[in-house]
Write an enzyme that holds these catalytic residues in place. Structure first.
Site, PDB file in Angstrom:
ATOM      1  N   SER A   1       3.243  -2.352  10.336  1.00 38.23           N
ATOM      2  CA  SER A   1       4.699  -2.414  10.535  1.00 38.23           C
ATOM      3  C   SER A   1       5.331  -3.749  10.154  1.00 38.23           C
ATOM      4  CB  SER A   1       5.054  -2.040  11.985  1.00 38.23           C
ATOM      5  OG  SER A   1       4.613  -0.732  12.274  1.00 38.23           O
TER       6      SER A   1
ATOM      7  N   HIS B   1      -9.527   1.107   4.695  1.00 43.89           N
ATOM      8  CA  HIS B   1      -8.279   1.238   5.457  1.00 43.89           C
ATOM      9  C   HIS B   1      -8.527   2.151   6.658  1.00 43.89           C
ATOM     10  CE1 HIS B   1      -4.202   2.394   6.498  1.00 43.89           C
ATOM     11  NE2 HIS B   1      -3.798   1.316   5.859  1.00 43.89           N
TER      12      HIS B   1
ATOM     13  N   GLY C   1       2.262   2.030  10.900  1.00 44.81           N
ATOM     14  CA  GLY C   1       3.203   3.137  10.779  1.00 44.81           C
ATOM     15  C   GLY C   1       3.884   3.503  12.088  1.00 44.81           C
TER      16      GLY C   1
ATOM     17  N   ASN D   1       0.864  -1.182   0.000  1.00 43.28           N
ATOM     18  CA  ASN D   1       0.000   0.000   0.000  1.00 43.28           C
ATOM     19  C   ASN D   1       0.897   1.226   0.000  1.00 43.28           C
ATOM     20  OD1 ASN D   1      -1.763   2.065   0.579  1.00 43.28           O
ATOM     21  ND2 ASN D   1      -2.336   1.311   2.620  1.00 43.28           N
TER      22      ASN D   1
ATOM     23  N   GLU E   1      -6.926   4.494   7.839  1.00 46.36           N
ATOM     24  CA  GLU E   1      -6.693   5.923   7.557  1.00 46.36           C
ATOM     25  C   GLU E   1      -7.901   6.541   6.850  1.00 46.36           C
ATOM     26  OE1 GLU E   1      -2.918   5.354   5.624  1.00 46.36           O
ATOM     27  OE2 GLU E   1      -2.038   4.804   7.558  1.00 46.36           O
TER      28      GLU E   1
ATOM     29  N   GLU F   1      -5.550  -5.219  10.421  1.00 45.91           N
ATOM     30  CA  GLU F   1      -4.511  -4.227  10.697  1.00 45.91           C
ATOM     31  C   GLU F   1      -4.824  -3.505  12.000  1.00 45.91           C
ATOM     32  OE1 GLU F   1      -2.482  -2.897   6.829  1.00 45.91           O
ATOM     33  OE2 GLU F   1      -4.301  -1.717   6.988  1.00 45.91           O
TER      34      GLU F   1
ATOM     35  N   LYS G   1       0.152   4.257  -0.236  1.00 46.66           N
ATOM     36  CA  LYS G   1      -0.466   5.437   0.403  1.00 46.66           C
ATOM     37  C   LYS G   1      -0.238   6.687  -0.467  1.00 46.66           C
ATOM     38  CE  LYS G   1      -0.180   3.142   4.815  1.00 46.66           C
ATOM     39  NZ  LYS G   1      -0.086   3.222   6.262  1.00 46.66           N
TER      40      LYS G   1
HETATM   41  P1  PGA Z   1       2.696   0.103   7.752  1.00 51.49           P
HETATM   42  O1  PGA Z   1       1.271   0.310   7.043  1.00 51.49           O
HETATM   43  O2  PGA Z   1       3.288  -1.151   7.182  1.00 51.49           O
HETATM   44  O3  PGA Z   1       3.484   1.325   7.398  1.00 51.49           O
HETATM   45  O4  PGA Z   1       2.445  -0.015   9.215  1.00 51.49           O
HETATM   46  C1  PGA Z   1       0.424  -0.762   6.833  1.00 51.49           C
HETATM   47  C2  PGA Z   1      -0.878  -0.278   6.241  1.00 51.49           C
HETATM   48  O5  PGA Z   1      -1.335   0.805   6.610  1.00 51.49           O
HETATM   49  O6  PGA Z   1      -1.479  -0.956   5.387  1.00 51.49           O
END
Ligand code: PGA
Length: 254
Positions: A214, A96, A174, A10, A98, A168, A12
Site C-alpha cells: 500500500s 511475491h 492491497g 508490480n 501472492e 512486504e 500484477k
Molecule cells: P500494493 O501491492 O501496493 O497494492 O499493496 C504491493 C505488492 O504486492 O507488491
C-alpha cells in the site's frame, strides 16, 4: 552511506497490451527529469516485449513478475528466465506473497529461481514478509529471517550483492493498511543485520531493501525517509502513471 532509491511497479495481472503500451509511454514521459532514482516496471509477461519497445532507450528498466526455474523443457504454460530476458527484462520479481499464497511457492522454489535468474543475467527482486497472524504472534523477525536465509542458501557474497530484497508485510498488500515507518524501519534494519551476519559489511551496506504494501504518494515520503528503506515495490499505485510518477518524484527529492 547513500544508497540509490529503487522504485519498482508490480503491475500484477493487469493491463492488456494496448493498455500496457499507454501506461509505459505515460510513465516514460513523466519521468524524463529523474536522475538519481532507479525505476523498474514489471508488466505481465504478455506485455514485456511491447513495453520494452517503449522504454528501451529510457532510464526505466523492465522487470518480469515470475518465471519457472528450469532452463527449458516440457512445462506447458510456463516461461523460462531466458525467455523473460529475451523480451528485454533485466529484473524479475521472485517469491511475491501472492505467488507463495496462490501458487505454492516456498523458500526452496525461491532459492531455485534466484539461481536460475542469476545464471541468466536477471536481477532478482526477492519478496519476503509476514502475515497478520505472524505479526500479532510477535514472530515477524523469525519468519522474515527464515525466508531470507532460505532464499539465499548456497549463494556467495557476489551473488547476494545482485539481489534486491522487498519487505512486504502480507497484511499491508492491497489492503490500504501500511506498516508504520517505525515498523518498516525495524524489519529493514533486521534484514540488513542478517545480511551482514551471512555475508559482510559491503553486501549489507549496499543491498537495496524495498518496502512494499500500500505505498502511495501520501505515505511514500515518510516510508522512504527511513534509514534502511531504499525504495518501494508498488502495486495498486503503479497502475496509474500519475501516482507512480509522484512516488518516483518523492524518492528523487529525498
Ligand atoms: P500494493 O501491492 O501496493 O497494492 O499493496 C504491493 C505488492 O504486492 O507488491
Amino acid at each position: 552511506m547513500a544508497r540509490l532509491k529503487v522504485i519498482a511497479g508490480n503491475w500484477k495481472m493487469f493491463k492488456t497490451n494496448s493498455e500496457a503500451l499507454q501506461l509505459a509511454n505515460q510513465i516514460k514521459m513523466k519521468t524524463t527529469d529523474i536522475k538519481n532514482t532507479k525505476m523498474i516496471i514489471c508488466p505481465p509477461a504478455t506485455a514485456l516485449a511491447v513495453v520494452n519497445e517503449v522504454i528501451k532507450d529510457s532510464v526505466v528498466s523492465l522487470g518480469a513478475q515470475n518465471f519457472y526455474w528450469e532452463q527449458e523443457g516440457a512445462y506447458t504454460g510456463d516461461l523460462s528466465a531466458g525467455m523473460i530476458k529475451s523480451s528485454g527484462a533485466t529484473y524479475v520479481i521472485i517469491g511475491h506473497s501472492e505467488r507463495r499464497q496462490y501458487f505454492g511457492e516456498t523458500d526452496e522454489t525461491v532459492n531455485k529461481k534466484i539461481n536460475t535468474a542469476l545464471e541468466n543475467g536477471l536481477n532478482p527482486i526477492v519478496c519476503v514478509g509476514e502475515s497478520l497472524e505472524e505479526r500479532e504472534s510477535n514472530i515477524t523477525d523469525k519468519i522474515v529471517s527464515k525466508q531470507i536465509s532460505g532464499a539465499l542458501k548456497g549463494f556467495n557474497a557476489a551473488a547476494a550483492a545482485k539481489l534486491i530484497i522487498a519487505y512486504e508485510p502480507i497484511w499491508a498488500i492491497g489492503t490500504g493498511k501500511t506498516a508504520t515507518p517505525e515498523q518498516a524501519q525495524e524489519v529493514h534494519k533486521m534484514i540488513r543485520d542478517l545480511i551482514r551476519n551471512l555475508y559482510d559489511d559491503d553486501v549489507a551496506d549496499n543491498i537495496i531493501i524495498q518496502y512494499g504494501g500500500s505505498v502511495k504518494p501520501e505515505n511514500a515520503d515518510i516510508l522512504l525517509g527511513q534509514e534502511d528503506v531504499d525504495g518501494a515495490l508498488v502495486g495498486g499505485a503503479c497502475l496509474k502513471a500519475d501516482s507512480f510518477s509522484e512516488i518516483i518524484h518523492i524518492a528523487e527529492s529525498l
